[in-house]
Design an enzyme around this catalytic site. Structure first.
Site, mmCIF file in Angstrom:
data_model
loop_
_atom_site.group_PDB
_atom_site.id
_atom_site.type_symbol
_atom_site.label_atom_id
_atom_site.label_comp_id
_atom_site.label_asym_id
_atom_site.label_seq_id
_atom_site.Cartn_x
_atom_site.Cartn_y
_atom_site.Cartn_z
ATOM 1 C CB SER A 21 -0.883 0.011 1.254
ATOM 2 O OG SER A 21 -0.074 0.206 2.416
ATOM 3 C CG PHE A 23 1.845 6.474 3.411
ATOM 4 C CD1 PHE A 23 2.598 7.617 3.192
ATOM 5 C CD2 PHE A 23 0.502 6.496 3.088
ATOM 6 C CE1 PHE A 23 2.007 8.765 2.675
ATOM 7 C CE2 PHE A 23 -0.096 7.631 2.577
ATOM 8 C CZ PHE A 23 0.657 8.775 2.373
ATOM 9 C CE LYS A 26 4.247 1.065 -3.210
ATOM 10 N NZ LYS A 26 3.740 1.818 -2.037
ATOM 11 C CB THR A 27 9.940 4.657 -3.166
ATOM 12 O OG1 THR A 27 8.789 4.625 -4.022
ATOM 13 C CG2 THR A 27 11.030 5.472 -3.837
ATOM 14 C CD GLU A 93 4.940 5.676 -7.246
ATOM 15 O OE1 GLU A 93 3.891 4.998 -7.335
ATOM 16 O OE2 GLU A 93 5.305 6.209 -6.191
ATOM 17 C CB CYS A 149 -4.159 0.397 10.258
ATOM 18 S SG CYS A 149 -5.838 1.067 10.191
ATOM 19 C CB CYS A 152 -6.932 -0.225 14.479
ATOM 20 S SG CYS A 152 -6.318 -1.266 13.133
ATOM 21 C CB CYS A 184 -9.509 0.617 9.580
ATOM 22 S SG CYS A 184 -9.359 0.251 11.353
#
Length: 196
Positions: A21, A23, A26-27, A93, A149, A152, A184
């Protein structure tokens, strides 16, 4: 589609995919792998889609502001033209590239190159994003990263869009997206904010 192999001696290439996802780092992981390749005196080339100008036009930049110079390109075929005599190819990307990217990565790997691809595996609706499903199917190695997340504190695999837009392509950062766990994410705007 079968691709004619073009091996150079015993040099064998492969495809690595880093997904997750927003944040999730990955980069940052892509940059780490590319820097290690450079330490090993391998010739690298890094590409990103020209539409991604969020941090810099000519660099890939992680959320923690680490960066390396890259070549912005308009389509995946340009990678074939610009990656001659390279040992390692980095692509950031990947979800924003065209459907030919998996075939391009196959060709590079068959030419003996290590191809490291980073991208979102799902869009804001939780659906497979762009060429990522095909890249994941072709990958020799897959690394799925998780964020935390914001609601939570559990592991997050989803990119929740905070602004109203139905377009799949909406470049943005923390003002537009946040990482969420499955529960969530499903709650949508009703998710409680246990984490400040």
């Amino acid at each position: 589609m079968f691709i004619e192999p073009h091996w150079t001696g015993d040099k064998r290439g492969w495809i690595e995919v880093i997904c997750g996802s927003m944040f999730s780092g990955k980069t940052e992981e892509l940059i780490r792998r590319l820097k290690r390749a450079r330490i090993a005196h391998q010739h690298t080339e890094i590409f990103k889609p020209s539409i991604d100008t969020r941090y810099a036009v000519g660099d890939i930049v992680s959320h923690d502001e680490r960066s390396v110079p890259s070549t912005p390109i308009g389509n995946s075929q340009e990678i074939l033209l610009l990656s001659q005599d390279r040992d390692v190819i980095g692509i950031d990307e990947a979800q924003f590239f065209d459907a030919e990217l998996p075939s391009v990565c196959d060709r590079l790997a068959l030419q003996g190159m290590r191809v490291i691809v980073a991208g979102l595996d799902m869009d804001f609706q939780g659906k497979p994003f762009g060429p990522m499903p095909a890249l994941l199917a072709k990958a020799d190695y897959i690394t799925k990263l998780h964020a935390i997340c914001v609601c939570c504190g559990h592991i997050a695999s989803y990119s929740y869009r905070k602004v109203h837009s139905k377009s799949q392509l909406l470049l943005g950062e923390a003002e537009s997206y946040e990482p969420r766990c499955r529960v969530c994410y499903a709650k949508g705007p009703a998710a409680d904010r246990a984490i400040p």
